[in-house]
Write a protein that holds these residues in place. Structure first.
Motif, short mmCIF file in Angstrom:
data_model
loop_
_atom_site.label_atom_id
_atom_site.label_comp_id
_atom_site.label_asym_id
_atom_site.label_seq_id
_atom_site.Cartn_x
_atom_site.Cartn_y
_atom_site.Cartn_z
N THR A 1 0.82 -1.21 0.00
CA THR A 1 0.00 0.00 0.00
C THR A 1 0.85 1.26 0.00
OG1 THR A 1 -1.64 -1.23 1.29
CG2 THR A 1 -1.92 1.16 1.15
N GLY A 2 1.96 1.22 0.73
CA GLY A 2 2.86 2.36 0.76
C GLY A 2 2.47 3.41 1.78
N PRO A 3 3.22 4.51 1.85
CA PRO A 3 3.06 5.49 2.93
C PRO A 3 1.99 6.56 2.71
CG PRO A 3 4.92 6.09 1.55
CD PRO A 3 4.41 4.78 1.02
N ASP A 4 1.42 6.65 1.50
CA ASP A 4 0.52 7.77 1.21
C ASP A 4 -0.95 7.38 1.13
OD1 ASP A 4 2.77 9.36 1.09
OD2 ASP A 4 2.92 9.27 -1.10
N LYS A 5 -1.24 6.11 0.95
CA LYS A 5 -2.63 5.66 0.89
C LYS A 5 -3.06 5.12 2.26
CE LYS A 5 -2.48 4.45 -4.03
NZ LYS A 5 -3.51 5.40 -4.50
N GLY A 6 -4.33 5.38 2.63
CA GLY A 6 -4.78 4.97 3.96
C GLY A 6 -4.14 5.77 5.06
N ALA A 7 -3.74 7.00 4.73
CA ALA A 7 -2.99 7.85 5.65
C ALA A 7 -3.82 9.07 6.07
CB ALA A 7 -1.70 8.32 4.96
N ASP A 8 -3.20 9.94 6.83
CA ASP A 8 -3.75 11.25 7.13
C ASP A 8 -3.28 12.24 6.08
OD1 ASP A 8 -4.91 10.53 9.67
OD2 ASP A 8 -2.90 10.61 10.54
N GLY A 9 -4.15 13.17 5.71
CA GLY A 9 -3.76 14.27 4.86
C GLY A 9 -3.77 15.55 5.67
N ILE A 10 -2.66 16.28 5.69
CA ILE A 10 -2.54 17.50 6.48
C ILE A 10 -2.73 18.70 5.56
CG2 ILE A 10 -1.10 18.83 8.06
CD1 ILE A 10 0.47 16.17 8.51
N TYR A 11 -3.71 19.54 5.90
CA TYR A 11 -4.04 20.71 5.10
C TYR A 11 -3.89 21.97 5.94
CZ TYR A 11 -6.01 17.80 1.38
OH TYR A 11 -6.18 16.89 0.36
N ASP A 12 -3.25 22.99 5.37
CA ASP A 12 -3.25 24.31 5.99
C ASP A 12 -4.49 25.06 5.54
OD1 ASP A 12 -0.84 23.85 7.20
OD2 ASP A 12 0.34 25.15 5.88
N ILE A 13 -5.03 25.90 6.44
CA ILE A 13 -6.13 26.80 6.08
C ILE A 13 -5.53 28.18 5.86
CG2 ILE A 13 -8.31 27.82 6.82
CD1 ILE A 13 -8.68 25.41 8.69
N VAL A 14 -5.60 28.67 4.64
CA VAL A 14 -4.99 29.94 4.30
C VAL A 14 -6.07 30.94 3.88
CG1 VAL A 14 -2.83 28.84 3.62
CG2 VAL A 14 -4.58 29.29 1.90
N GLY A 15 -5.80 32.23 4.12
CA GLY A 15 -6.77 33.26 3.79
C GLY A 15 -7.64 33.62 4.97
N LYS A 16 -8.64 34.43 4.70
CA LYS A 16 -9.53 34.91 5.76
C LYS A 16 -11.00 34.79 5.35
CE LYS A 16 -6.22 38.30 7.61
NZ LYS A 16 -6.00 39.73 7.97
N GLY A 17 -11.85 34.68 6.38
CA GLY A 17 -13.29 34.70 6.15
C GLY A 17 -13.75 33.66 5.16
N ASP A 18 -14.69 34.04 4.29
CA ASP A 18 -15.26 33.12 3.32
C ASP A 18 -14.31 32.84 2.16
OD1 ASP A 18 -17.47 33.00 4.90
OD2 ASP A 18 -18.74 34.25 3.61
N LYS A 19 -13.13 33.46 2.15
CA LYS A 19 -12.15 33.21 1.10
C LYS A 19 -11.07 32.23 1.54
CE LYS A 19 -12.83 37.65 -1.26
NZ LYS A 19 -12.16 38.87 -1.78
N ARG A 20 -11.23 31.64 2.72
CA ARG A 20 -10.25 30.67 3.19
C ARG A 20 -10.20 29.43 2.29
NH1 ARG A 20 -12.08 31.02 9.46
NH2 ARG A 20 -14.01 31.54 8.36
#
Length: 500
Positions: free
Chosen positions: A354-373
């Motif tokens: 399967t490897g290290p990227d499938k069945g894993a956590d995905g880390i996302y940054d939230i960028v921007g402000k308000g409804d444009k995030r």
């Protein structure tokens, strides 16, 4: 026992045979698009594995490269304080909630209440028989909430299974009065379209709002008709919970076609679940935000008006994510960790094949402000220990460990055990502690392991599908400041502001 593994040796031993077997490929081809993720919705299934995989696991155990059958191993900074086996409720253990000195343990047969005032010796306060998978559980004040996502003959705790094709069948939310922890009382039920696989509380002073996640509609199901592209919202008056009622069904994926505007899934995106609802939502009330793990999509939305949530951003990962399962904010609300429940929680996906990227956590940054995030992908995290092909293993439920200035969480990985990891640097997550058991079975793949692993008032509590309720103590200078944080209540999908 404590074991510090040579990860390179373990990877080599468990990588060769895994890459040679067709079992995993078959599972991952067949499961994601049609899965009902989270094991236990039906009778326990035992998956045969190849003779080569069985021999490989036996050799790795004999050489000490993986734990023996049911053997407990952990990093030096973890101590296993207690295990309470299942008792009157033999079904699959599921989610956890906390209030004061009590822990509430969901089980497909009902729920159990523990007194955890002495974490080394939890005591059973009550066991309530009320069948109906998954029995996802949460608490608020004197109320306990239980999800039913299996077709039942009626809304009572004496119900029996009944085909979903029958109009009289019932699925939805149940409400209990837990003012007397030793004698919970069933006070209300609200039927919801396609049942309630999971739910999330948005508590207010006078009312508790419940966001109900469900999916997989079918034209043959009278109470679960397509399109099903939103969530059910229930309003429960605290002083009159018997008046709990459905107040709306906000559409999160508007669009043309039978399934709205969500991910079309296979064959457009092979191996990816089609979005027909959400699996789980996490709200951050202090920031009026929520994150949704919705099958083929991850979403960020505003809950300023709890009856009318508004989507801010929507993302997909059609390369490495099969089924968006759950979400966790960091404390500053500038990151979200999404989990991918590849294989529905019933497959062996923590291996070289399967490897290290499938069945894993995905880390996302939230960028921007308000409804444009916007949600911006940074990296994946997966436990750095390969598991045997007889062990179901994939990212599952976890919570923050409240350390100011750091982003650290503890997480369940089914038979991969419990992992504590640091994602302060979104692009370079790293594990700092772990706890796991060896394979439940070395001959066949059987569902087991930690369903939920949460940090609450100084300890880690894990609900093991097969082995029961575990209590762990984490002693590490990186996480020790969290021991000073005390919460009166914790439903992990309703994230608190730990430092307010």
């Amino acid at each position: 026992m404590t074991l510090l593994n040579d990860l390179r040796t373990r990877r080599r031993r468990l990588g060769v045979a895994a890459a040679c077997t067709g079992l995993l490929a078959a599972l991952l081809t067949a499961v994601p698009a049609a899965a009902t993720p989270d094991p236990g919705d039906g009778p326990a299934v035992r998956q045969q594995v190849s003779p080569g995989s069985r021999a490989e696991a036996a050799a790795a155990i004999a050489d000490g490269e993986i734990p023996g059958q049911d053997e407990i191993v952990h990093s030096d900074n973890i101590e296993h304080l207690a295990n309470i086996p299942k008792d009157a409720l033999p079904g699959t253990n599921s989610d956890l909630a906390f209030q004061g000195k009590y822990a509430f343990s969901g089980n497909y047969d009902g729920f159990r209440i523990f007194d955890i005032s002495n974490p080394k010796s939890p005591k059973t306060v009550a066991q309530v028989l009320c069948p109906g998978s998954q029995n996802d559980i949460s608490v608020s004040g004197d109320l306990l909430f239980l999800s039913t996502d299996s077709s039942r003959s009626d809304s009572s705790c004496n119900s029996t299974t009944q085909p979903v094709t029958e109009k009289s069948s019932w699925e939805g939310m149940k409400v209990f009065d837990i003012s007397d922890k030793a004698n919970p009382k069933y006070v209300a039920a609200v039927e919801t379209a396609c049942g309630s696989h999971t739910h999330t509380l948005v508590p207010e002073r006078k009312n508790v709002y419940i966001y109900v996640s469900s999916y997989s509609p079918n034209a043959a199901y009278p109470d679960c008709q397509p399109p099903h592209d939103g969530i059910s919202v229930i309003k429960v008056p605290r002083k009159a919970p018997e008046k709990a009622a459905l107040v709306g069904f906000p559409v999160l994926f508007p669009g043309e076609g039978p399934d709205g505007g969500g991910n079309p899934g296979s064959p457009t995106n092979p191996g990816v679940a089609k979005t027909t609802g959400c699996h789980d939502l996490t709200v951050l009330p202090s920031k009026d935000l929520a994150a949704g793990a919705c099958m083929g999509d991850g979403i960020l939305f505003s809950i300023k008006d709890p009856e009318h949530p508004k989507v801010i951003d929507q993302v997909q990962d059609n390369v490495n994510f099969a089924f968006w399962h759950s979400a966790t904010f960091n404390q500053k609300a500038n990151k979200v960790v999404f989990t991918d429940e590849l294989g529905g929680g019933g497959a062996a996906t923590c291996n070289a094949a399967t490897g290290p990227d499938k069945g894993a956590d995905g880390i996302y940054d939230i960028v921007g402000k308000g409804d444009k995030r916007k949600l911006v992908f940074r990296s994946y995290y997966k436990i750095p220990r390969y598991q045997a092909d007889t062990e179901n293993c994939v990212a599952h439920n976890g919570s923050l460990i409240p350390v100011k200035g750091k982003d650290i969480m503890v997480q369940a990985w089914y038979q991969g055990g419990v992992s504590v990891w640091d994602f302060t640097n979104s692009s370079k997550p790293k594990e700092i502690a772990y706890f796991e058991r060896g394979p439940l079975d070395t001959q066949v793949l059987r569902g087991a392991g930690s369903w939920s692993a949460y940090y609450y008032n100084g300890y880690i509590y894990s609900n093991d599908i097969a082995k029961g309720f575990d209590v762990l103590r984490l002693d590490d200078k990186r996480t020790d400041p969290a021991k000073r944080i005390r919460l009166p209540e914790l439903n992990v999908q309703t994230q608190p502001d730990y430092f307010d």
